[in-house]
Design an enzyme around this catalytic site. Structure first.
Site, PDB file in Angstrom:
ATOM      1  N   HIS A  78      50.010  20.153  89.600  1.00 26.32           N
ATOM      2  CA  HIS A  78      50.321  21.550  89.915  1.00 26.32           C
ATOM      3  C   HIS A  78      51.775  21.704  90.373  1.00 26.32           C
ATOM      4  O   HIS A  78      52.412  20.749  90.820  1.00 26.32           O
ATOM      5  CB  HIS A  78      49.369  22.083  90.984  1.00 26.32           C
ATOM      6  CG  HIS A  78      49.517  21.377  92.306  1.00 26.32           C
ATOM      7  ND1 HIS A  78      50.567  21.610  93.163  1.00 26.32           N
ATOM      8  CD2 HIS A  78      48.744  20.440  92.897  1.00 26.32           C
ATOM      9  CE1 HIS A  78      50.444  20.853  94.236  1.00 26.32           C
ATOM     10  NE2 HIS A  78      49.342  20.131  94.101  1.00 26.32           N
TER      11      HIS A  78
ATOM     12  N   GLU B 139      41.678  18.016  94.710  1.00 25.27           N
ATOM     13  CA  GLU B 139      42.464  17.000  95.409  1.00 25.27           C
ATOM     14  C   GLU B 139      41.606  16.247  96.419  1.00 25.27           C
ATOM     15  O   GLU B 139      40.523  16.684  96.805  1.00 25.27           O
ATOM     16  CB  GLU B 139      43.660  17.674  96.108  1.00 25.27           C
ATOM     17  CG  GLU B 139      44.579  16.748  96.899  1.00 25.27           C
ATOM     18  CD  GLU B 139      45.226  15.613  96.114  1.00 25.27           C
ATOM     19  OE1 GLU B 139      44.495  14.779  95.547  1.00 25.27           O
ATOM     20  OE2 GLU B 139      46.472  15.544  96.088  1.00 25.27           O
TER      21      GLU B 139
END
Length: 198
Positions: free
Chosen positions: A13, A84
């Site tokens: 990201h 994550e």
């Protein structure tokens, strides 16, 4: 005639306030910064012309938004295994602060109190590897740095602890694949940021 071997592209990201400050960002759902959004668009330019059989994204907004800005929002499927690392008690903390309390702490070896262990992250990564290996064709994944590092280690058949050697920049592009056949997994590209602006 040789078989065309699939490639699994990994997109980290774009920048967030915490990736910029060095704070561990696990499940805290932060937006991209302005530069993070710009670099996500650049990542899309980098990937233009590449055809993907499947696109998967983490459910966290920093990955979803990177995916959208890169031009894949309409075709992406959310995969909860791509989120994550859950940093538990270390969420929002910098490594230097943690080392002040635990000088020998290593994320990829020790995990996080109140969060995930390396083995738990590896199990998620293994599920992703199994899913993408079942896809006929190239795959694109949008996720976060520490998870993608474990994913690369598991792709190669290494313990999660080896993820510590695979550093990733925001909005970077990496690629996993094979050398001669499907029994020879390799890293084809790692932490490429040629498309990223300052």
């Amino acid at each position: 005639m040789s078989e065309v071997l699939p490639i699994i592209y990994l997109a980290r990201h774009g920048e967030t306030a915490w990736s910029l400050s060095g704070q561990h960002t696990g499940l805290t759902d932060l937006p991209l910064t302005e530069r993070g959004e710009r670099n996500a668009r650049q990542l899309g330019h980098r990937l233009s012309g590449v055809a993907f059989a499947k696109v998967f994204t983490s459910p966290l907004q920093r990955a979803v938004r990177t995916c959208e800005l890169a031009g894949f929002g309409a075709v992406a499927e959310v995969d909860r295994d791509l989120h994550e690392w859950d940093y538990g008690d270390y969420e929002g903390r910098r490594t230097a602060e943690i080392h002040a309390e635990r000088p020998d702490w290593q994320l990829f070896r020790d995990g996080c109190p109140g969060g995930e262990s390396p083995n738990e992250v590896a199990m998620r990564a293994d599920r992703v590897v199994k899913r993408v290996r079942a896809v006929k064709g190239d795959v694109l994944l949008f996720s976060s740095g520490h998870f993608l590092r474990v994913l690369a280690a598991r792709w190669l058949g290494l313990d999660a602890a080896f993820g510590r050697y695979f550093v990733l920049s925001t909005a970077s592009l990496s690629a996993l694949g094979y050398e001669h056949n499907l029994s020879e997994p390799v890293i084809r590209l790692w932490d490429d940021t040629r498309h990223v602006g300052s």
